[in-house]
Design a protein around this motif. Structure first.
Motif, PDB file in Angstrom:
ATOM      1  N   PHE A  51       4.561  -6.279  -7.289  1.00  0.00           N
ATOM      2  CA  PHE A  51       3.215  -5.756  -7.054  1.00  0.00           C
ATOM      3  C   PHE A  51       3.247  -4.807  -5.862  1.00  0.00           C
ATOM      4  O   PHE A  51       4.092  -4.928  -4.977  1.00  0.00           O
ATOM      5  CB  PHE A  51       2.276  -6.929  -6.746  1.00  0.00           C
ATOM      6  CG  PHE A  51       0.806  -6.614  -6.880  1.00  0.00           C
ATOM      7  CD1 PHE A  51       0.265  -6.284  -8.104  1.00  0.00           C
ATOM      8  CD2 PHE A  51      -0.025  -6.667  -5.768  1.00  0.00           C
ATOM      9  CE1 PHE A  51      -1.098  -6.007  -8.225  1.00  0.00           C
ATOM     10  CE2 PHE A  51      -1.383  -6.393  -5.877  1.00  0.00           C
ATOM     11  CZ  PHE A  51      -1.912  -6.068  -7.112  1.00  0.00           C
ATOM     12  N   GLU A  52       2.326  -3.865  -5.879  1.00  0.00           N
ATOM     13  CA  GLU A  52       2.185  -2.938  -4.752  1.00  0.00           C
ATOM     14  C   GLU A  52       0.752  -2.987  -4.258  1.00  0.00           C
ATOM     15  O   GLU A  52      -0.186  -2.824  -5.049  1.00  0.00           O
ATOM     16  CB  GLU A  52       2.473  -1.499  -5.212  1.00  0.00           C
ATOM     17  CG  GLU A  52       3.889  -1.274  -5.651  1.00  0.00           C
ATOM     18  CD  GLU A  52       4.682  -0.457  -4.645  1.00  0.00           C
ATOM     19  OE1 GLU A  52       4.238  -0.372  -3.479  1.00  0.00           O
ATOM     20  OE2 GLU A  52       5.725   0.073  -5.029  1.00  0.00           O
ATOM     21  N   THR A  53       0.587  -3.216  -2.990  1.00  0.00           N
ATOM     22  CA  THR A  53      -0.735  -3.088  -2.391  1.00  0.00           C
ATOM     23  C   THR A  53      -0.552  -2.806  -0.906  1.00  0.00           C
ATOM     24  O   THR A  53       0.586  -2.733  -0.422  1.00  0.00           O
ATOM     25  CB  THR A  53      -1.600  -4.345  -2.635  1.00  0.00           C
ATOM     26  OG1 THR A  53      -2.945  -4.077  -2.232  1.00  0.00           O
ATOM     27  CG2 THR A  53      -1.101  -5.560  -1.881  1.00  0.00           C
ATOM     28  N   TYR A 204       4.646  -9.208  -2.809  1.00  0.00           N
ATOM     29  CA  TYR A 204       4.716  -7.830  -2.304  1.00  0.00           C
ATOM     30  C   TYR A 204       4.925  -7.836  -0.788  1.00  0.00           C
ATOM     31  O   TYR A 204       4.552  -8.794  -0.112  1.00  0.00           O
ATOM     32  CB  TYR A 204       3.407  -7.081  -2.633  1.00  0.00           C
ATOM     33  CG  TYR A 204       2.182  -7.756  -2.093  1.00  0.00           C
ATOM     34  CD1 TYR A 204       1.745  -7.532  -0.784  1.00  0.00           C
ATOM     35  CD2 TYR A 204       1.446  -8.638  -2.881  1.00  0.00           C
ATOM     36  CE1 TYR A 204       0.632  -8.171  -0.282  1.00  0.00           C
ATOM     37  CE2 TYR A 204       0.327  -9.289  -2.376  1.00  0.00           C
ATOM     38  CZ  TYR A 204      -0.083  -9.053  -1.077  1.00  0.00           C
ATOM     39  OH  TYR A 204      -1.183  -9.700  -0.572  1.00  0.00           O
TER      40      TYR A 204
END
Lengths: 487, 188
Positions: A51-53, A204
């Motif tokens: 995931f990317e955040t 992430y």
């Protein structure tokens, strides 16, 4: 490409330009912060990120966070018999813009004298009419969403703003200080790792601008999340987080697997921390284990007193009451439902929101020195231990997520000492047929092929639970069953 | 009383429904009608200065002027004419209080439609502080509330806005960025 042969012996990156997509997620990230981010991300023992955040904090947010810190430091606790000073301007400022408040409070309402006549809000209001609580003039471009854990059988999507998360971090700093842990953040360090054990969750890396670009990573201890399950220990060692956050299940998994981490504090949320587990964690990790009382809808509410005198109310902009079932405010010391008003989420102001949790509120002085009122006998949601036949844990959150997309109003899952599982499902529409075989197969993937799973289309077992104290999960296993060394 | 007045409205002469004079357009000079009507109640005539509000009205005020004309007809009933103490409140009613009602109902409706006839009658009586014969204050207020076009339009507008807001919130919560959320140091 940046190559790291060891977390603590970093080859200086040739390129420190922050890519656009990272800057979009971390608007204030600078070169040192980006290097920190890449250290966490590209570590050779890092989890399999999925995931990317980012923190989404911009300059205005940062300034608001700093202002909040000043206001927090100077706020005074309110006495037991009066409404806090801020609540009148807060309510009358929001009422013209929050439709739910217009329905709760008539225009000519005498707040001081008639406060108890304000109808309460509950989870159903969030599930069905959450838009009624979002101010009409809110800038929705900053809206982000989190789901509740669904421990009452149905998860709720809750809107948040990046700045309200940042303010919660200011509250974390205060609590760390209460336990003697200084918050000295830098872009060369890892502030925190969030530890979980779930079959399916996002993982992430990130940096936090409000923490001077210190690093953060959300990791999952599930072996499938790592190229090699042994890497988890290396990652913990090399990233050296100042503190860990997580829930009792994640920390229990660390104990079970013998995972260790030299850190200054463990902060536990999401469910009640059993005393026996806390003692073992403190003994093994040689640092305080700080229990939090918080909810996705409300943000942090209280933290466990360093001297074990209950839970101190934490935010100064949250009014906590104890109500009886008829919404009557109970005097200090009486047991009832914890109900909150206020908060700092610009997309979800709450007015007499019933949390579903119970406790007593006391305003007396505390030997620890914190002047804020305390919740005592707080009955949070205890961790429920679902086990596969091989002794590994099934997190109830995974069960809730798996059932979320089914057309069911509520579910109740109970595991017995022989590992068999009874699943009670209440269809949304009466008489609706559900594909029980498909649901059973999905649950078998989670609980293991050898686990007998029985599906029932009826609620609730023996009619024992009222909707007020409904709990979606029960298990005959206890923490000690889980903490036995792996077979 | 209510029946008598609603009947009177239904009998409103055609001339009162003609276009009011605004600039060079229209037929009836509202100021003249109002001045004549008030003169019939006795006392001094309102001056030209007093009637400026009616004389200087623009095209946007047409609905209000029409409602003033119909109301003048309604209140020209002998019962009101015999009560000169109402003169000041009648002036306020015509000059100011009818304006918001005129935004949501037309003069034609107040003559042709039974509910709007009753609404205008009750609206005027309420503005003049007169309780309809045989009704308690609560009954009169309830009945007026049930007919209240201003409130009905406000509620409909608010409902439409709420629906639009709910749609925007739903869309915002489903947007990609919202779902990606933001890093959270600690789960709650």
């Amino acid at each position: 490409m940046i190559i790291y042969d060891d977390f603590n012996r970093i080859s200086p990156p040739q390129e420190t330009r922050v890519p656009e997509d990272r800057r979009r997620r971390n608007p204030l990230i600078h070169a040192a912060g980006f290097r920190n981010f890449m250290r966490l991300k590209q570590h050779r023992h890092a989890p399999k990120w999925n995931f990317e955040t980012g923190d989404r904090i911009n300059q205005d947010d940062l300034e608001e966070y700093l202002r909040f810190g000043q206001e927090f430091a100077s706020a005074k606790p309110t006495s037991a018999d009066q409404l806090p000073d801020w609540i009148r301007p807060w309510l009358w400022n929001l009422r013209p813009r929050v439709r739910a408040f217009q329905q709760q409070v008539p225009e000519d309402f005498n707040l001081e004298q008639e406060w108890e006549r304000i109808p309460t809000l509950g989870r159903e209001d969030l599930q069905v009419r959450i838009h009624g609580l979002v101010p009409l003039d809110a800038d929705l471009s900053r809206l982000i969403v989190y789901d509740t854990s669904g421990s009452t059988g149905h998860a709720v999507a809750v809107p948040h703003h990046p700045v309200d998360l940042a303010k919660s971090m200011r509250l974390m700093e205060y609590v760390l200080a209460r336990f003697g842990v200084a918050s000295a953040f830098s872009p060369e360090m890892t502030a925190c790792l969030n530890v979980s054990i779930q079959a399916d969750t996002v993982v992430y890396p990130n940096i936090f601008s409000v923490w001077n670009q210190a690093g953060f990573a959300k990791i999952n201890l599930d072996p499938d999340c790592w190229r090699d399950p042994a890497h988890a220990q290396f990652y913990l060692d090399d990233t050296a987080p100042a503190f860990l956050t997580g829930d009792p299940l994640g920390f229990a998994e660390m104990l079970r697997r013998g995972l260790r981490c030299k850190t200054y504090a463990l902060m536990s949320t999401a469910m009640a921390m059993p005393e026996t587990l806390r003692n073992r964690l403190e003994e093994v990790f040689q640092c305080p284990v700080i229990d939090w009382y918080a909810a996705t809808e409300t943000g942090p509410i209280a933290y466990a007193c360093p001297l074990n005198q209950g839970f101190h109310i934490l935010p100064r902009d949250l009014f906590v009451e104890i109500l009886d079932p008829a919404a009557k405010r109970l005097p200090p010391g009486e047991y009832g439902e914890i109900t909150v008003s206020g908060g700092r989420n610009p997309f979800l102001p709450l007015l007499r929101y019933r949390t579903g949790d119970h406790g007593r509120l006391t305003h007396g002085p505390c030997p620890c020195g914190d002047p804020m009122p305390r919740l005592i006998d707080l009955r949070g949601r205890p961790p429920v231990i679902f086990l596969r036949p091989d002794g590994t844990l099934v997190n109830p959150v995974d069960v809730g997520r798996l059932l979320r997309n089914e057309p069911i109003a509520r579910h109740h899952v109970a595991q017995h000492a022989d590992h068999s599982v009874d699943v009670h499902l209440q269809p949304i529409a009466a008489g609706q047929t559900l594909d029980d075989e498909r649901i059973r197969r999905k649950l078998m993937l989670l609980f293991g092929e050898k686990t007998p799973i029985r599906i029932h289309f009826s609620m609730v077992p023996n009619g024992k639970y009222s909707s007020a104290d409904f709990t979606a999960y029960r298990s005959e296993f206890i923490l000690d069953d889980f903490l036995r060394p792996p077979r | 009383m209510i029946e008598a007045l609603t009947h009177r409205l239904s009998q409103c002469p055609r001339e009162f429904l003609d276009a009011p004079r605004i600039g060079n357009q229209g037929v009836i000079r509202t100021a003249a009608v109002v001045a004549d009507f008030l003169a019939d109640m006795g006392g001094t005539l309102p001056s030209i200065k007093d009637c400026r509000e009616f004389e200087e009205a623009g095209p946007r005020d047409e609905s209000w002027l029409r409602l003033v004309l119909v109301s003048a007809w309604l209140l020209h009933h002998r019962w009101f004419q015999d009560r000169p103490e109402l003169k000041e409140n009648i002036w306020k009613l015509l000059e100011k209080k009818l304006k918001p009602l005129a935004v949501v109902v037309s003069a034609d409706q107040c003559v042709l439609e039974p509910d709007r006839r009753e609404e205008l009658v009750r609206f005027c009586l309420d503005a003049l502080g007169i309780l309809p014969a045989g009704e308690t204050p609560a009954q009169a207020a309830d009945r007026l509330k049930a007919l209240d076009s201003i409130e009905r339009v406000r509620v409909m507008k608010a409902a439409k806005e709420a629906e639009e807001h709910a749609r925007k919130v739903r869309e915002a919560m489903q947007a990609k960025q919202a779902q990606e959320a933001a890093a959270k140091a600690m789960r709650e």
